[in-house]
Design a protein around this motif. Structure first.
Motif, PDB file in Angstrom:
ATOM      1  N   ASP A 108       0.796  -1.421  -0.014  1.00  0.00           N
ATOM      2  CA  ASP A 108      -0.006  -0.110  -0.051  1.00  0.00           C
ATOM      3  C   ASP A 108       0.770   1.404   0.014  1.00  0.00           C
ATOM      4  OD1 ASP A 108       0.862  -0.632   2.373  1.00  0.00           O
ATOM      5  OD2 ASP A 108      -0.837   0.657   3.376  1.00  0.00           O
ATOM      6  N   GLU A 109       2.056   1.263   0.375  1.00  0.00           N
ATOM      7  CA  GLU A 109       2.875   2.435   0.628  1.00  0.00           C
ATOM      8  C   GLU A 109       3.629   2.543  -0.889  1.00  0.00           C
ATOM      9  OE1 GLU A 109       4.600   2.347   5.213  1.00  0.00           O
ATOM     10  OE2 GLU A 109       5.607   1.325   3.791  1.00  0.00           O
ATOM     11  N   PHE A 110       3.756   1.520  -1.379  1.00  0.00           N
ATOM     12  CA  PHE A 110       4.324   1.641  -2.609  1.00  0.00           C
ATOM     13  C   PHE A 110       3.477   2.184  -3.713  1.00  0.00           C
ATOM     14  CE2 PHE A 110       4.424  -0.300  -7.131  1.00  0.00           C
ATOM     15  CZ  PHE A 110       5.511   0.322  -7.717  1.00  0.00           C
ATOM     16  N   GLU A 111       1.849   1.946  -3.530  1.00  0.00           N
ATOM     17  CA  GLU A 111       0.956   2.520  -4.432  1.00  0.00           C
ATOM     18  C   GLU A 111       0.759   4.000  -3.926  1.00  0.00           C
ATOM     19  OE1 GLU A 111      -0.856   1.268  -6.694  1.00  0.00           O
ATOM     20  OE2 GLU A 111       0.315  -0.430  -6.450  1.00  0.00           O
ATOM     21  N   GLN A 112       1.017   4.329  -2.652  1.00  0.00           N
ATOM     22  CA  GLN A 112       1.202   5.854  -2.119  1.00  0.00           C
ATOM     23  C   GLN A 112       2.103   6.542  -2.690  1.00  0.00           C
ATOM     24  OE1 GLN A 112       0.471   6.630   2.214  1.00  0.00           O
ATOM     25  NE2 GLN A 112      -0.098   4.480   2.337  1.00  0.00           N
ATOM     26  N   SER A 113       3.455   5.963  -3.026  1.00  0.00           N
ATOM     27  CA  SER A 113       4.520   6.445  -3.625  1.00  0.00           C
ATOM     28  C   SER A 113       4.300   6.961  -4.910  1.00  0.00           C
ATOM     29  CB  SER A 113       5.567   5.645  -3.765  1.00  0.00           C
ATOM     30  OG  SER A 113       5.664   4.537  -4.645  1.00  0.00           O
ATOM     31  N   LYS A 114       3.483   6.432  -5.879  1.00  0.00           N
ATOM     32  CA  LYS A 114       3.024   6.884  -7.119  1.00  0.00           C
ATOM     33  C   LYS A 114       2.275   8.214  -7.227  1.00  0.00           C
ATOM     34  CE  LYS A 114       2.357   2.164  -8.818  1.00  0.00           C
ATOM     35  NZ  LYS A 114       1.282   1.243  -9.594  1.00  0.00           N
ATOM     36  N   ASP A 115       1.714   8.558  -6.067  1.00  0.00           N
ATOM     37  CA  ASP A 115       1.166   9.932  -5.926  1.00  0.00           C
ATOM     38  C   ASP A 115       2.294  10.741  -5.511  1.00  0.00           C
ATOM     39  OD1 ASP A 115      -1.482   9.094  -6.867  1.00  0.00           O
ATOM     40  OD2 ASP A 115      -1.990   8.438  -4.830  1.00  0.00           O
ATOM     41  N   ARG A 116       3.160  10.504  -4.655  1.00  0.00           N
ATOM     42  CA  ARG A 116       4.001  11.326  -3.968  1.00  0.00           C
ATOM     43  C   ARG A 116       5.003  11.594  -4.954  1.00  0.00           C
ATOM     44  NH1 ARG A 116       8.398  13.454  -3.495  1.00  0.00           N
ATOM     45  NH2 ARG A 116       9.858  13.410  -1.636  1.00  0.00           N
ATOM     46  N   CYS A 117       5.575  10.498  -5.667  1.00  0.00           N
ATOM     47  CA  CYS A 117       6.677  10.940  -6.734  1.00  0.00           C
ATOM     48  C   CYS A 117       6.091  11.403  -8.017  1.00  0.00           C
ATOM     49  CB  CYS A 117       7.228   9.642  -6.897  1.00  0.00           C
ATOM     50  SG  CYS A 117       8.144   9.196  -5.523  1.00  0.00           S
ATOM     51  N   ALA A 118       7.064  12.001  -8.648  1.00  0.00           N
ATOM     52  CA  ALA A 118       6.545  12.472  -9.942  1.00  0.00           C
ATOM     53  C   ALA A 118       6.579  11.458 -11.124  1.00  0.00           C
ATOM     54  CB  ALA A 118       7.369  13.565 -10.425  1.00  0.00           C
ATOM     55  N   GLY A 119       5.785  11.500 -11.945  1.00  0.00           N
ATOM     56  CA  GLY A 119       5.474  10.390 -12.903  1.00  0.00           C
ATOM     57  C   GLY A 119       4.589   9.340 -12.440  1.00  0.00           C
ATOM     58  N   ASP A 120       4.625   8.244 -13.001  1.00  0.00           N
ATOM     59  CA  ASP A 120       3.914   6.998 -12.342  1.00  0.00           C
ATOM     60  C   ASP A 120       4.539   5.896 -11.973  1.00  0.00           C
ATOM     61  OD1 ASP A 120       4.550   6.206 -14.880  1.00  0.00           O
ATOM     62  OD2 ASP A 120       2.603   5.975 -15.550  1.00  0.00           O
ATOM     63  N   GLN A 121       6.180   6.182 -11.737  1.00  0.00           N
ATOM     64  CA  GLN A 121       6.763   4.862 -11.254  1.00  0.00           C
ATOM     65  C   GLN A 121       6.891   4.612 -10.107  1.00  0.00           C
ATOM     66  OE1 GLN A 121      10.239   3.852 -14.285  1.00  0.00           O
ATOM     67  NE2 GLN A 121       9.967   6.205 -14.474  1.00  0.00           N
ATOM     68  N   GLY A 122       6.617   5.556  -9.207  1.00  0.00           N
ATOM     69  CA  GLY A 122       6.636   5.361  -7.813  1.00  0.00           C
ATOM     70  C   GLY A 122       8.162   5.355  -7.274  1.00  0.00           C
ATOM     71  N   ALA A 123       8.186   4.881  -6.043  1.00  0.00           N
ATOM     72  CA  ALA A 123       9.568   4.714  -5.373  1.00  0.00           C
ATOM     73  C   ALA A 123      10.185   3.203  -5.392  1.00  0.00           C
ATOM     74  CB  ALA A 123       9.527   5.282  -3.895  1.00  0.00           C
ATOM     75  N   ILE A 124      11.594   3.270  -5.251  1.00  0.00           N
ATOM     76  CA  ILE A 124      12.276   2.065  -5.266  1.00  0.00           C
ATOM     77  C   ILE A 124      13.006   1.942  -3.925  1.00  0.00           C
ATOM     78  CG2 ILE A 124      12.499   1.841  -7.863  1.00  0.00           C
ATOM     79  CD1 ILE A 124      15.393   3.067  -7.454  1.00  0.00           C
ATOM     80  N   ASN A 125      13.469   0.418  -3.484  1.00  0.00           N
ATOM     81  CA  ASN A 125      14.125   0.256  -2.295  1.00  0.00           C
ATOM     82  C   ASN A 125      15.328  -0.042  -2.674  1.00  0.00           C
ATOM     83  OD1 ASN A 125      11.624  -0.065  -0.265  1.00  0.00           O
ATOM     84  ND2 ASN A 125      10.906  -0.865  -2.085  1.00  0.00           N
ATOM     85  N   LEU A 126      16.343   0.664  -1.898  1.00  0.00           N
ATOM     86  CA  LEU A 126      17.950   0.337  -2.200  1.00  0.00           C
ATOM     87  C   LEU A 126      18.678  -0.195  -0.903  1.00  0.00           C
ATOM     88  CD1 LEU A 126      18.588   3.758  -4.174  1.00  0.00           C
ATOM     89  CD2 LEU A 126      18.072   1.576  -5.014  1.00  0.00           C
ATOM     90  N   PRO A 127      18.911  -1.460  -0.849  1.00  0.00           N
ATOM     91  CA  PRO A 127      19.530  -2.182   0.469  1.00  0.00           C
ATOM     92  C   PRO A 127      21.097  -1.494   0.424  1.00  0.00           C
ATOM     93  CG  PRO A 127      19.464  -3.858  -1.174  1.00  0.00           C
ATOM     94  CD  PRO A 127      18.967  -2.572  -1.956  1.00  0.00           C
TER      95      PRO A 127
END
Length: 376
Positions: A108-127
């Motif tokens: 659900d947070e990834f889906e939120q990130s599509k609104d928070r970030c520009a474009g429609d790709q959302g956020a990524i996780n980097l370990p």
């Protein structure tokens, strides 16, 4: 990257980045395409970058801030260690440019990130941050010997099923050690803790018939009774050091002079080390189902080879693939490129005692970082 979920070079050899942190030469970056020196991005970055999140990264972040800002005098990186959940919330609400988190974004947070970030790709996780979790113990009568513990023994101790150091199951695995007739005192964190979550996830994956509670954060709410609770890493280490017969779990860089157990892996016993802990990402799979550039992983606590130490906290940096303005995109890309570089990982290890990620994983993460851009 042809698939968002695939095996990550299991068993690949990590480069000796701890040696780099101590000043030794290493030219492996030329072979992997990685670089220790400031790149085109990290040499000319400017502006202020705002981050918030996991306190586990606080010491490492200080090393990263110093190293990046030294190479980029016109750039400033601010980081508020408010905790993983708070960091994700702040990032998703637009209050920071990136988040530090001991857990990847939930669906659900990834889906939120599509609104928070520009474009429609959302956020990524980097370990980017790996912290070995040691199992320190206080048994002065066997000083000089290393206690071997299988996953079943670890789970039995912390589930309060093994209550004396003379238990036959311990003796069978350690035939050359004469254990004292002494009660086992398992010390756990009394506060909500990512260390607890990772440690109990290890037991849940490796000894599920004994540790039946699954991964937990607040021990006293969901976990077994008994043992001793102590707040924060310093409290656990102090409690173990104060009580003969005690055993606990803690950030390996914080246990001081206490000895630590070797844990069973693939039929052998492995002591914690930065190199061995750093291979945990190599031995794990990406979760998949999102962007091909996302690096969220399912941490594998049962590696196939005994060159990995499976009890470690893997912490992420969460960033947008697309930002609204060029300056933020360039600054995030530059900072993350540095953090994931050989030099950045060495600087983090020097500041926090963390485990640098391997050269192979660094190269893959850099491919993801290279995709960060401005929308449009």
């Amino acid at each position: 990257m042809n698939s968002p979920k695939r095996r990550l070079f299991a068993g690949a050899l990590a480069l000796t980045l701890v040696a780099a942190a101590c000043g030794s030469d290493d030219d492996s970056s030329e072979e992997t395409g990685d670089t220790s020196a400031p790149t085109e991005e990290t040499g000319s970055a400017s502006g202020t970058l705002i981050g918030a999140g996991a306190s586990s990264q606080a010491a490492g972040m200080q090393g990263w801030q110093a190293g990046f800002q030294a190479a980029n005098p016109d750039a400033t990186v601010e980081y508020d260690p408010i905790g993983s959940g708070g960091g994700r919330e702040t990032f998703l609400s637009g209050g920071s440019d990136f988040a530090g988190s001991d857990a990847a974004l939930k669906d659900d947070e990834f889906e939120q990130s599509k609104d928070r970030c520009a474009g429609d790709q959302g956020a990524i996780n980097l370990p980017h941050y790996i912290s070995p979790i040691a199992i320190p113990y206080n048994l002065p009568s066997i000083e000089g010997s290393t206690v071997n513990l299988t996953p079943e023994l670890v789970a039995g101790i912390f589930a309060n099923e093994i209550t004396n150091w003379t238990d036959p199951a311990i003796a069978e695995i350690n035939p050359d050690i004469e254990f004292p007739d002494l009660a086992v005192n398992p010390v756990h964190r009394s506060d909500d803790s990512g260390t607890t979550e990772n440690f109990t996830d290890y037991m849940a994956q490796t000894a599920p018939d004994i540790w039946t509670y699954g991964p937990i954060e607040p021990w006293d709410v969901y976990g077994p009774g008994g043992g001793e609770g102590a707040p924060q890493t310093s409290g656990v280490v102090a409690a173990v050091a104060a009580g003969e017969g005690s055993i606990g779990y803690a950030d390996a860089s914080q246990i001081g002079e206490l000895p630590a157990a070797a844990v069973g892996v693939a039929g052998e016993f492995v002591e914690f080390s930065p190199e061995a802990a750093g291979r945990i990402v190599d031995a794990s799979e990406r979760t998949g189902g999102r962007s091909e550039y996302d690096f969220a992983i399912e941490v594998n606590r049962n590696p196939d080879t005994a060159d990995s130490y499976p009890i470690a906290l893997v912490s992420y940096h969460i960033v947008c693939l697309e930002y609204e303005d060029q300056e933020t995109a360039d600054l995030v890309k530059a900072f993350m490129t540095y953090v994931g570089s050989e030099q950045g990982q060495a600087d983090g290890a020097a500041a926090a005692g963390s485990a640098p990620i391997s050269a192979e994983v660094r190269a893959e993460i850099l491919e993801s970082i290279d995709q960060i851009s401005v929308a449009g």
